[in-house]
Design an enzyme around this catalytic site. Structure first.
Site, mmCIF file in Angstrom:
data_model
loop_
_atom_site.group_PDB
_atom_site.id
_atom_site.type_symbol
_atom_site.label_atom_id
_atom_site.label_comp_id
_atom_site.label_asym_id
_atom_site.label_seq_id
_atom_site.Cartn_x
_atom_site.Cartn_y
_atom_site.Cartn_z
ATOM 1 N N SER A 286 0.809 -1.218 0.000
ATOM 2 C CA SER A 286 0.000 0.000 0.000
ATOM 3 C C SER A 286 0.843 1.269 0.000
ATOM 4 C CB SER A 286 -0.942 0.002 1.208
ATOM 5 O OG SER A 286 -1.819 -1.101 1.156
ATOM 6 N N HIS A 351 0.135 3.442 4.718
ATOM 7 C CA HIS A 351 -0.673 4.114 3.701
ATOM 8 C C HIS A 351 -0.417 5.624 3.722
ATOM 9 C CE1 HIS A 351 -2.693 0.318 4.580
ATOM 10 N NE2 HIS A 351 -3.412 0.432 3.473
#
Length: 412
Positions: A286, A351
């Site tokens: 991610s 993230h």
């Protein structure tokens, strides 16, 4: 020599006439000067010799007729796409002559304003027909043009990209990373006999790829964690975004730039976890995916009027929805009861590290696809900030855990 011949170059440089060109749809006007003076490279001497043969008066200019004759004579030495652009320049030149610097810049394949002007003037002749609507386009040609419209905000860059793209090398970096990620996931799926929420298996974190705070001294784990995913839903969302956004970006910007951006997001993600969520492991790609997607979305927003991709709002909404769903899954998993306490589930902070890289370094990388990054001051500012963050995180990992007397979770 005729005095009038001496005066012509001087007058031209005193008040250069800008080339005003409309883009292919005719909805934007751009004024470009043609006074770029670039350093002469050794290979330019060949073109200077040819120019002098067509300019016996040493005026610094040749007529468009002589320019066309030169192209017809030496066109075999040029790439066919460039030859077409140069012929378009000869056909559309308003003052009937070509100056030496324009000639060298064009022949030497340098992205000066004169080359941009040539591209725009060539496009102006076809402005009644959109690039994507031209008849006779093959599947590959239409794909390349779609990629140009999806990723580049300026018509001159879209035209330059389409005329110069050869497909060699192909977008191998994103595809190779995706293949390895899927292969590793399938391997551990068979090994653990689990395809959903693999992270809940007792053996999941006992592998050499996952980043674990107890093993933070093993430096490769700050990058290798991207090949481990928490489950098929985690892998599917990352691979979907990675391919839909990463492959077109790599086709335009090349494997070096996109690979650098992707790896920078991956490294920033794991380092951000080691600073902000010190007791949690990290898995998934991610960080790199969010760096690519956030850079692309930021580039669209910053160049909204110039982007010609279809259904911009719908595509941005779909990308944000996928990112939000994947981020929400990561937050839920982080606070879901662990199967082997006190070791927590993987962190979601990676993230955020990827997003930070995307909206800083990524925007600079994608802003002007053919410009050299070392020529952009903002690039060096963000590189400096990124290096400072990496160094801070390295020293944090060395000293902070002991200074804070933090009790790390045991290995599973």
């Amino acid at each position: 020599m005729d005095p009038r011949m001496r005066a012509r170059p001087r007058e031209a440089h005193a008040s250069p006439s800008p080339a005003v060109a409309a883009n292919a749809e005719g909805d934007a006007i751009e004024v470009l000067e043609s006074t770029d003076v670039l350093p002469m490279a050794p290979e330019d001497q060949h073109w200077k010799t040819l120019f002098d043969q067509f300019d016996p008066e040493n005026s610094g200019y040749i007529s468009t007729e002589r320019f066309r004759s030169l192209l017809n004579t030496h066109g075999s030495e040029l790439d066919p796409h460039k030859l077409a652009v140069l012929l378009a320049l000869a056909d559309s030149n308003a003052d009937g002559r070509i100056c030496y610097q324009d000639f060298v810049n064009l022949m030497s394949n340098k992205r000066s304003n004169s080359f941009r002007r040539a591209i725009l003037q060539g496009s102006r002749q076809r402005k009644s027909t959109a690039l994507l609507e031209e008849p006779g386009l093959g599947v590959s040609q239409r794909l390349v043009r779609h990629v140009a419209f999806e990723t580049l905000p300026r018509e001159m860059d879209r035209k330059w990209y389409y005329d110069s793209y050869t497909g060699c090398p192909p977008p191998w970096f994103i595809i190779a990373v995706t293949i390895v990620e899927v292969a590793v996931f399938v391997y551990y799926g068979l090994l653990l006999d689990r395809w959903v929420l693999q992270v809940s298996h007792p053996l999941y974190l006992r592998n050499p790829l996952v980043y674990h705070p107890q093993l933070r001294a093993q430096a490769w784990r700050y990058l290798s964690y991207i090949f481990m995913h928490a489950g098929i839903e985690h892998l599917s969302l990352n691979v979907l975004l990675q391919l839909l956004v990463g492959v077109p970006l790599e086709m335009v910007h090349g494997a070096l730039r996109i690979g650098f951006l992707y790896i920078s997001g991956v490294l920033a993600g794991s380092l951000a976890v080691s600073v902000a969520d010190m007791t949690a492991p990290v898995v998934g790609s991610s960080g790199g995916v969010y760096a690519l997607v956030s850079a692309h979305l930021a580039n669209i927003v910053m160049n909204w009027s110039g982007m010609k991709c279809h259904f911009k709002l719908l595509r941005m909404g779909a990308a944000l929805l996928c990112m939000s769903a994947e981020f929400g899954r990561a937050v839920w998993l982080r606070f879901y009861p662990s199967v082997y306490p006190p070791c927590p589930n993987p962190s979601f902070v990676a993230h955020l590290g990827g997003v930070a890289v995307g909206v800083t370094l990524g925007v600079v990388v994608l802003r002007n696809y053919e410009q050299r990054l070392q020529e952009q001051s903002l690039w060096w500012i963000f590189i400096f900030v990124y290096i400072v963050f990496v160094l801070f995180a390295v020293f944090w990992n060395i000293f902070a855990y002991s200074l804070l007397e933090l009790r790390l979770p045991p290995l599973p």
